[in-house]
Design an enzyme around this catalytic site. Structure first.
Site, PDB file in Angstrom:
ATOM      1  N   ASP A  34      54.595 -44.273   5.506  1.00 40.05           N
ATOM      2  CA  ASP A  34      53.914 -44.810   6.694  1.00 40.05           C
ATOM      3  C   ASP A  34      54.685 -44.348   7.936  1.00 40.05           C
ATOM      4  O   ASP A  34      55.921 -44.340   7.935  1.00 40.05           O
ATOM      5  CB  ASP A  34      53.914 -46.347   6.608  1.00 40.05           C
ATOM      6  CG  ASP A  34      52.923 -47.008   7.551  1.00 40.05           C
ATOM      7  OD1 ASP A  34      52.101 -47.795   7.066  1.00 40.05           O
ATOM      8  OD2 ASP A  34      52.980 -46.746   8.775  1.00 40.05           O
ATOM      9  N   LEU A  88      54.606 -45.886  10.736  1.00 38.42           N
ATOM     10  CA  LEU A  88      54.860 -47.128  11.486  1.00 38.42           C
ATOM     11  C   LEU A  88      54.275 -47.094  12.903  1.00 38.42           C
ATOM     12  O   LEU A  88      54.722 -47.850  13.759  1.00 38.42           O
ATOM     13  CB  LEU A  88      56.354 -47.471  11.525  1.00 38.42           C
ATOM     14  CG  LEU A  88      57.000 -47.808  10.179  1.00 38.42           C
ATOM     15  CD1 LEU A  88      58.447 -48.278  10.382  1.00 38.42           C
ATOM     16  CD2 LEU A  88      56.224 -48.895   9.419  1.00 38.42           C
ATOM     17  N   GLN A  89      53.277 -46.234  13.119  1.00 40.87           N
ATOM     18  CA  GLN A  89      52.636 -46.262  14.439  1.00 40.87           C
ATOM     19  C   GLN A  89      51.849 -47.551  14.631  1.00 40.87           C
ATOM     20  O   GLN A  89      51.835 -48.116  15.707  1.00 40.87           O
ATOM     21  CB  GLN A  89      51.716 -45.056  14.593  1.00 40.87           C
ATOM     22  CG  GLN A  89      52.342 -44.009  15.509  1.00 40.87           C
ATOM     23  CD  GLN A  89      51.586 -42.702  15.466  1.00 40.87           C
ATOM     24  OE1 GLN A  89      50.366 -42.700  15.345  1.00 40.87           O
ATOM     25  NE2 GLN A  89      52.304 -41.607  15.556  1.00 40.87           N
ATOM     26  N   ASN A 119      43.536 -37.121  12.725  1.00 38.92           N
ATOM     27  CA  ASN A 119      44.326 -38.048  11.903  1.00 38.92           C
ATOM     28  C   ASN A 119      43.646 -38.425  10.588  1.00 38.92           C
ATOM     29  O   ASN A 119      44.315 -38.630   9.585  1.00 38.92           O
ATOM     30  CB  ASN A 119      44.653 -39.314  12.692  1.00 38.92           C
ATOM     31  CG  ASN A 119      45.681 -39.026  13.772  1.00 38.92           C
ATOM     32  OD1 ASN A 119      46.378 -38.010  13.723  1.00 38.92           O
ATOM     33  ND2 ASN A 119      45.764 -39.892  14.762  1.00 38.92           N
ATOM     34  N   SER A 159      34.869 -46.894   4.313  1.00 37.03           N
ATOM     35  CA  SER A 159      34.402 -47.965   5.200  1.00 37.03           C
ATOM     36  C   SER A 159      32.892 -48.106   5.164  1.00 37.03           C
ATOM     37  O   SER A 159      32.162 -47.130   4.934  1.00 37.03           O
ATOM     38  CB  SER A 159      34.835 -47.600   6.627  1.00 37.03           C
ATOM     39  OG  SER A 159      34.189 -48.411   7.553  1.00 37.03           O
ATOM     40  N   TYR A 195      34.464 -42.572  13.829  1.00 41.69           N
ATOM     41  CA  TYR A 195      35.300 -43.158  12.771  1.00 41.69           C
ATOM     42  C   TYR A 195      34.572 -43.076  11.422  1.00 41.69           C
ATOM     43  O   TYR A 195      35.123 -42.585  10.427  1.00 41.69           O
ATOM     44  CB  TYR A 195      35.630 -44.612  13.126  1.00 41.69           C
ATOM     45  CG  TYR A 195      36.198 -45.384  11.970  1.00 41.69           C
ATOM     46  CD1 TYR A 195      37.469 -45.109  11.493  1.00 41.69           C
ATOM     47  CD2 TYR A 195      35.453 -46.385  11.345  1.00 41.69           C
ATOM     48  CE1 TYR A 195      37.982 -45.807  10.410  1.00 41.69           C
ATOM     49  CE2 TYR A 195      35.960 -47.081  10.271  1.00 41.69           C
ATOM     50  CZ  TYR A 195      37.220 -46.801   9.803  1.00 41.69           C
ATOM     51  OH  TYR A 195      37.714 -47.484   8.723  1.00 41.69           O
ATOM     52  N   LYS A 238      35.328 -40.851   7.787  1.00 42.36           N
ATOM     53  CA  LYS A 238      35.439 -41.437   6.442  1.00 42.36           C
ATOM     54  C   LYS A 238      34.431 -40.760   5.498  1.00 42.36           C
ATOM     55  O   LYS A 238      34.722 -40.497   4.331  1.00 42.36           O
ATOM     56  CB  LYS A 238      35.195 -42.950   6.491  1.00 42.36           C
ATOM     57  CG  LYS A 238      36.305 -43.708   7.214  1.00 42.36           C
ATOM     58  CD  LYS A 238      37.577 -43.749   6.391  1.00 42.36           C
ATOM     59  CE  LYS A 238      38.728 -44.411   7.088  1.00 42.36           C
ATOM     60  NZ  LYS A 238      39.978 -44.382   6.315  1.00 42.36           N
ATOM     61  N   PHE A 289      33.814 -53.543   3.969  1.00 40.80           N
ATOM     62  CA  PHE A 289      33.114 -54.136   5.100  1.00 40.80           C
ATOM     63  C   PHE A 289      34.222 -54.738   5.985  1.00 40.80           C
ATOM     64  O   PHE A 289      35.229 -54.096   6.167  1.00 40.80           O
ATOM     65  CB  PHE A 289      31.989 -55.053   4.598  1.00 40.80           C
ATOM     66  CG  PHE A 289      30.800 -54.194   4.129  1.00 40.80           C
ATOM     67  CD1 PHE A 289      30.938 -53.335   3.048  1.00 40.80           C
ATOM     68  CD2 PHE A 289      29.604 -54.181   4.821  1.00 40.80           C
ATOM     69  CE1 PHE A 289      29.894 -52.478   2.651  1.00 40.80           C
ATOM     70  CE2 PHE A 289      28.550 -53.340   4.434  1.00 40.80           C
ATOM     71  CZ  PHE A 289      28.699 -52.492   3.349  1.00 40.80           C
ATOM     72  N   ASN A 290      34.086 -55.925   6.530  1.00 35.02           N
ATOM     73  CA  ASN A 290      35.116 -56.357   7.493  1.00 35.02           C
ATOM     74  C   ASN A 290      36.252 -57.115   6.817  1.00 35.02           C
ATOM     75  O   ASN A 290      36.083 -58.283   6.427  1.00 35.02           O
ATOM     76  CB  ASN A 290      34.472 -57.199   8.585  1.00 35.02           C
ATOM     77  CG  ASN A 290      33.667 -56.339   9.530  1.00 35.02           C
ATOM     78  OD1 ASN A 290      32.762 -55.611   9.109  1.00 35.02           O
ATOM     79  ND2 ASN A 290      34.010 -56.368  10.802  1.00 35.02           N
ATOM     80  N   LEU A 329      37.577 -59.091  15.768  1.00 29.52           N
ATOM     81  CA  LEU A 329      36.984 -60.338  16.250  1.00 29.52           C
ATOM     82  C   LEU A 329      37.815 -61.593  15.922  1.00 29.52           C
ATOM     83  O   LEU A 329      38.139 -62.363  16.829  1.00 29.52           O
ATOM     84  CB  LEU A 329      35.561 -60.479  15.672  1.00 29.52           C
ATOM     85  CG  LEU A 329      34.847 -61.765  16.075  1.00 29.52           C
ATOM     86  CD1 LEU A 329      34.632 -61.830  17.581  1.00 29.52           C
ATOM     87  CD2 LEU A 329      33.517 -61.910  15.335  1.00 29.52           C
TER      88      LEU A 329
HETATM   89  N1  UFG Z   1      33.501 -58.341  18.663  1.00 29.92           N
HETATM   90  C1  UFG Z   1      33.288 -59.159  19.753  1.00 29.92           C
HETATM   91  N2  UFG Z   1      34.369 -59.468  20.557  1.00 29.92           N
HETATM   92  C2  UFG Z   1      35.613 -58.986  20.322  1.00 29.92           C
HETATM   93  C3  UFG Z   1      35.824 -58.157  19.186  1.00 29.92           C
HETATM   94  C4  UFG Z   1      34.742 -57.858  18.376  1.00 29.92           C
HETATM   95  O1  UFG Z   1      32.176 -59.604  20.017  1.00 29.92           O
HETATM   96  O2  UFG Z   1      36.523 -59.285  21.089  1.00 29.92           O
HETATM   97  C5  UFG Z   1      32.368 -58.030  17.798  1.00 29.92           C
HETATM   98  C6  UFG Z   1      32.147 -56.537  17.597  1.00 29.92           C
HETATM   99  O3  UFG Z   1      31.320 -56.014  18.594  1.00 29.92           O
HETATM  100  C7  UFG Z   1      31.496 -56.530  16.212  1.00 29.92           C
HETATM  101  C8  UFG Z   1      32.126 -57.724  15.498  1.00 29.92           C
HETATM  102  O4  UFG Z   1      32.663 -58.546  16.513  1.00 29.92           O
HETATM  103  O5  UFG Z   1      30.139 -56.766  16.331  1.00 29.92           O
HETATM  104  C9  UFG Z   1      33.238 -57.328  14.553  1.00 29.92           C
HETATM  105  O6  UFG Z   1      34.117 -56.471  15.253  1.00 29.92           O
HETATM  106  P1  UFG Z   1      35.531 -56.028  14.687  1.00 29.92           P
HETATM  107  O7  UFG Z   1      36.175 -55.203  15.752  1.00 29.92           O
HETATM  108  O8  UFG Z   1      36.267 -57.202  14.180  1.00 29.92           O
HETATM  109  O9  UFG Z   1      35.171 -55.149  13.430  1.00 29.92           O
HETATM  110  P2  UFG Z   1      34.186 -53.887  13.329  1.00 29.92           P
HETATM  111  O10 UFG Z   1      32.944 -54.384  12.647  1.00 29.92           O
HETATM  112  O11 UFG Z   1      34.013 -53.144  14.571  1.00 29.92           O
HETATM  113  O12 UFG Z   1      35.037 -52.902  12.426  1.00 29.92           O
HETATM  114  C10 UFG Z   1      35.514 -53.223  11.175  1.00 29.92           C
HETATM  115  C11 UFG Z   1      36.746 -52.389  10.909  1.00 29.92           C
HETATM  116  C12 UFG Z   1      36.394 -50.949  10.841  1.00 29.92           C
HETATM  117  C13 UFG Z   1      35.267 -50.747   9.886  1.00 29.92           C
HETATM  118  C14 UFG Z   1      34.119 -51.624  10.213  1.00 29.92           C
HETATM  119  C15 UFG Z   1      33.044 -51.487   9.192  1.00 29.92           C
HETATM  120  O13 UFG Z   1      37.701 -52.558  11.933  1.00 29.92           O
HETATM  121  O14 UFG Z   1      37.511 -50.228  10.407  1.00 29.92           O
HETATM  122  O15 UFG Z   1      34.544 -52.960  10.238  1.00 29.92           O
HETATM  123  O16 UFG Z   1      31.908 -51.963   9.756  1.00 29.92           O
HETATM  124  F1  UFG Z   1      34.822 -49.490   9.942  1.00 29.92           F
END
Ligand code: UFG
Length: 328
Positions: free
Chosen positions: A32, A34-35, A92, A117, A141, A145, A169-170, A190
């Site tokens: 890793d 470590l970034q 990357n 993903s 992104y 993948k 998924f998330n 989120l």
């Molecule tokens: N969101 C908000 N406010 C915030 C942050 C997020 O409303 O402050 C919303 C986003 O728009 C999204 C949802 O919450 O609709 C979830 O957002 P996240 O950033 O938590 O996660 P993502 O769905 O964007 O992404 C995650 C992973 C990715 C992966 C993706 C697969 O971080 O690596 O799920 O869908 F690709």
């Protein structure tokens, strides 16, 4: 004992997988840069600080231990950032991934579990999403993948590499034993964003309230990081059986809108959470919900922590004990 190289093993999901590998009698070796990862997240596992661009160090690492397979997490993983800086993502996530494959070939390692993903699917035509759904990513992104998955499929067809791509998924939650948690810098996800708002009496932005969903906010499928980790061990065991390549979804099967997540966080934490209704984040699909039937059927995967309340509760426990993250 089987030695497994874990690239990106100091990250959120990687560190939980390292813990699970140790628990199941494997010997993880973490590589890793470590970034974004944390040295404190991997305890006593052998660790090499290195970047996948450093071919010599990578090769030396793969030759210093009797590595039998690789679990490949090291990547950039923010949808929004990938839209702003796609070249960084191709460099990357694709170019450095190819370095890894090249060196694995040179030293004769032909098994890889790849951290893919849900972002490979793009805007879904059907919910829940199965693995047969077309892959048409809506952000760079997801594109990176999907490209890497296809590289692995091609290498399988030519007899060079066996692989399992796990389409997360998330990922959310934290180690129920409280040793590991989520510490991204900067944080954009989120659930930790809502925690921060809860703790600081500030507000969390809702990124888009005009989606075609019942409450206008995006729907996602949150899966506990420990359940996700367990799937990596099943994937490794499958690859140990012989020639194989496949891709599996990993989700909960339940979709929650941003507003619903905020409500559950409020209930679990007992705090009122302010919101700011904001513009959409470019690249965000409106709705992502998984069918994980294939991995249940073929690899015997089962969830231990399916409820969103439990997922949020484990994350909150860690967050309260580590409001500043790992402190490294
Ligand atoms: N969101 C908000 N406010 C915030 C942050 C997020 O409303 O402050 C919303 C986003 O728009 C999204 C949802 O919450 O609709 C979830 O957002 P996240 O950033 O938590 O996660 P993502 O769905 O964007 O992404 C995650 C992973 C990715 C992966 C993706 C697969 O971080 O690596 O799920 O869908 F690709």
């Amino acid at each position: 004992m089987s030695y497994i190289l874990v690239t990106g093993g100091a990250g959120f999901i990687g560190s939980h997988v390292v813990k699970e590998l140790l628990r199941q009698g494997y010997q993880p070796v973490v590589y890793d840069n470590l970034q974004t990862g944390h040295r404190k997240a991997i305890g006593d596992a052998p660790f090499v600080k290195g970047d996948l661009a450093d071919r010599e160090k990578l090769k030396e690492t793969l030759q210093s231990y009797p590595i039998q397979a690789v679990i490949h997490f090291a990547a950039d993983c923010l949808v929004g950032e990938s839209v702003e800086n796609p070249v960084k993502y191709f460099k990357n996530n694709v170019r450095k991934g190819i370095h890894l494959i090249e060196i694995m070939e040179e030293v004769g390692i032909n098994k890889i579990v790849f951290s893919s993903s849900a972002a490979v699917y793009g805007e879904p035509h059907e919910i829940p999403i199965t693995e047969e759904h077309p892959c048409l990513p809506t952000n760079p992104y997801g594109e990176t993948k999907w490209i890497f998955e296809r590289v692995l499929q091609t290498l399988f067809k030519t007899g060079k590499m066996n692989s399992i791509s796990l389409r997360y998924f998330n990922a959310a939650g934290a180690d129920p034993e409280g040793e590991l948690g989520e510490d991204h810098r900067p944080e954009t996800h989120l659930i930790p964003m809502v925690f921060r708002a809860a703790l600081n009496n500030s507000s969390v932005p809702i990124l888009g309230t005009d989606y075609d969903t019942p409450d206008g906010t995006c729907i996602r499928d949150y899966i506990h990081v420990s359940d996700l980790s367990h799937a990596h061990l099943l994937a490794l065991k499958k690859l140990e059986e012989g020639r194989f390549a496949g891709a599996y979804n990993l989700g909960n099967g339940n979709g929650y809108s941003v507003k619903e997540v905020i409500k559950v966080v409020s209930r679990v934490t007992g705090k009122r959470i302010g919101v700011i209704e904001s513009a959409r984040r470019p690249g965000d699909p409106s709705r992502l919900v998984a069918s994980s039937a294939k991995i249940k059927r073929e690899l015997g995967w089962a969830q231990k922590y399916p409820g969103l309340g439990t997922i949020i509760d484990t994350a909150w426990q860690w967050f309260c004990k580590h409001p500043e993250g790992y402190h490294d």
